[in-house]
Scaffold this active site. Structure first.
Site: not given
Ligand code: GBH
Length: 446
Positions: A77, A121, A294, A352, A406
């Site tokens: 992906r 993305h 994800n 993911e 990011w």
């Molecule tokens: C994804 O975002 C992205 O698609 C990817 O590009 C990125 O590299 C990857 O994940 C890793 O970050 O506060 O413990 O409840 C994930 C975004 C991550 C948003 C977890 C909500 C909550 C975690 N999400 N977050 S918590």
């Protein structure tokens, strides 16, 4: 010891995203993206990191596909950088940018790996941001035109397409919390962006149907954090439900499947929804072929009268990954099962799942046993979900390579392949070797 088998033809793979791995963001006539701009603005990214080089995949894609083949991945992906195709977001097409994805797809097929494309993305052409970006209603047309061009150019070789990656993160982390590009902090913009992403998604799905791709499937990829009430109190239960429906798959699937926002969103967040939003719901309600999930972590939710959502997250006190996210595999099962029960999608993919850990190279190897343990527990939950009726067809580990995480830059490593950012040398981590065995056996031992 017992062995759990996965369904025949289960699509085991790994995932990446263009801006996080490719590097060379302006090469061969590509236009600037909002992430290029954001990362080059001081103060936004840890250590001032940018995606200028990243994992240099734009130049090393052949080597990376050889690694995928060596590990036995069945699917890959990846996302397309919109500004490589349309430097200004619309209008003039950049042939050389298109050539890169043509070669990438051909090389994957040559290696026997199924391509799974994400159209967006997060690297929006910067020119479109100057016109308002996702807050401009015209973006539904800009996106559908770009999507349609990709269907025409790659549809003869690519069957699986996802429109958007994590529109919740785009809307709220990018437009309310200001931690991602474009770095805005306005709740009304965040809901407008939510709404316009839905409009853009469904318009692209209609273009996909018109394109009539043989065996073509299209869906959307949504972020999820499992939210359970901190206590049995009614207040906590409501707060957890609001958090779930606003934060997870319901915010997008309710409009797509039922033509309206979820009840809790309408009850608690109505003032932020764009005026006359319901007039668009008929065109947003549009059949999709699969839902991409994800999942990384889960929290408890406690009633909090001071929060606009009526709740706040509290931790269980479980072990955490390097991101500070608690490891809660049971929440993965709940998300998958809840999705199937609530919307009954035709197919589900885990687009993911994975974890960041503090990997160290020792004598040319990376012994990331914590990542193996994390993946194993989540694979087990996916298996249980399949047994309980979830129509799960594949699983993409995040991520193939260590990459640009990011706002955290290169400080967090999610790869099953280690990247030395000084030399760009790759090392398959122990988790990558372990994963190849799982794929080869199509089963998990306990
Ligand atoms: C994804 O975002 C992205 O698609 C990817 O590009 C990125 O590299 C990857 O994940 C890793 O970050 O506060 O413990 O409840 C994930 C975004 C991550 C948003 C977890 C909500 C909550 C975690 N999400 N977050 S918590």
């Amino acid at each position: 010891m017992s062995t759990k088998y996965f369904p025949k033809d289960f699509l085991w793979g790994a995932a990446t995203a263009s801006y996080q791995i490719e590097g060379s963001p302006l090469a061969d006539g590509a236009g600037s993206s909002i992430w290029h701009r954001f990362s080059h603005t001081p103060g936004n990214i840890l250590n001032g990191d940018t995606g200028d080089v990243a994992a240099d995949h734009y130049r090393r894609y052949k080597e990376d596909i050889a690694l995928m083949k060596e590990m036995g991945l069945k699917g890959y992906r990846f996302s397309i950088a919109w500004p490589r195709i349309y430097p200004y977001g619309k209008g003039k097409i950049n042939v050389k940018g298109m050539d890169f994805y043509d070669r990438l797809v051909d090389e994957l097929l040559e290696a026997g790996i199924t391509p799974f494309i994400t159209l967006y993305h997060w690297d929006l052409p910067a020119t479109l941001q100057d016109l308002g970006g996702w807050a401009n209603r015209d973006i539904a047309c800009w996106f559908a035109d770009y999507a349609d061009y990709m269907f025409q150019r790659l549809g003869d070789r690519v069957e699986n397409w996802s429109t958007l990656n994590e529109p919740w993160v785009v809307a709220f982390v990018g437009h309310l919390f200001g931690e991602h590009a474009p770095g805005m902090k306005d709740i009304y913009s965040a809901f407008l962006v939510t709404h316009n992403q839905l409009r853009a998604h469904s318009k692209a799905v209609r273009a996909f149907r018109e394109a009539n791709i043989a065996n073509g499937k299209i869906g959307i990829t949504l972020s999820n954090t499992s939210h359970d009430p901190a206590t049995d109190s009614m207040e906590d239960k409501i707060a957890a439900k609001v958090a779930h429906e606003w934060n997870n798959y319901p915010l997008f699937l309710h409009p797509i499947y039922y033509g309206d926002y979820p009840d809790t969103v309408k009850e608690f967040l109505k003032e932020y929804l764009p005026k006359n939003y319901y007039k668009d719901m008929e065109e947003i309600k549009e059949e999709i072929d699969f839902v991409g999930i994800n999942y990384y972590s889960g929290d408890l939710v406690k009633f909090d009268p001071d929060s606009p959502l009526g709740g706040k997250s509290v931790k269980r006190g479980l072990p955490k990954t390097e991101m500070g996210w608690e490891i809660y595999p049971e929440g993965f099962y709940k998300i998958l099962k809840g999705l199937q029960d609530e919307y009954n999608p035709k197919e589900v993919y885990v687009t993911e799942n994975g974890a960041a850990f503090d990997d160290k190279v020792e004598n040319g190897e990376v012994h990331d046993h914590k990542r193996i343990d994390y993946l194993k527990k989540h694979f087990e939950m996916a298996h249980k979900a399949i047994e309980d009726g979830v129509k799960l067809k594949g699983y993409f580990v995040w991520s193939l390579l260590d990459n640009f995480e990011w706002a955290f830059g290169y400080s967090k490593r999610f790869g099953i392949v280690y990247v030395d950012y000084n030399t760009q040398k790759r090392i398959i981590k122990d988790s990558g070797k372990w994963y190849s065995q799982i794929i080869k056996n199509n089963s998990l031992d306990f």
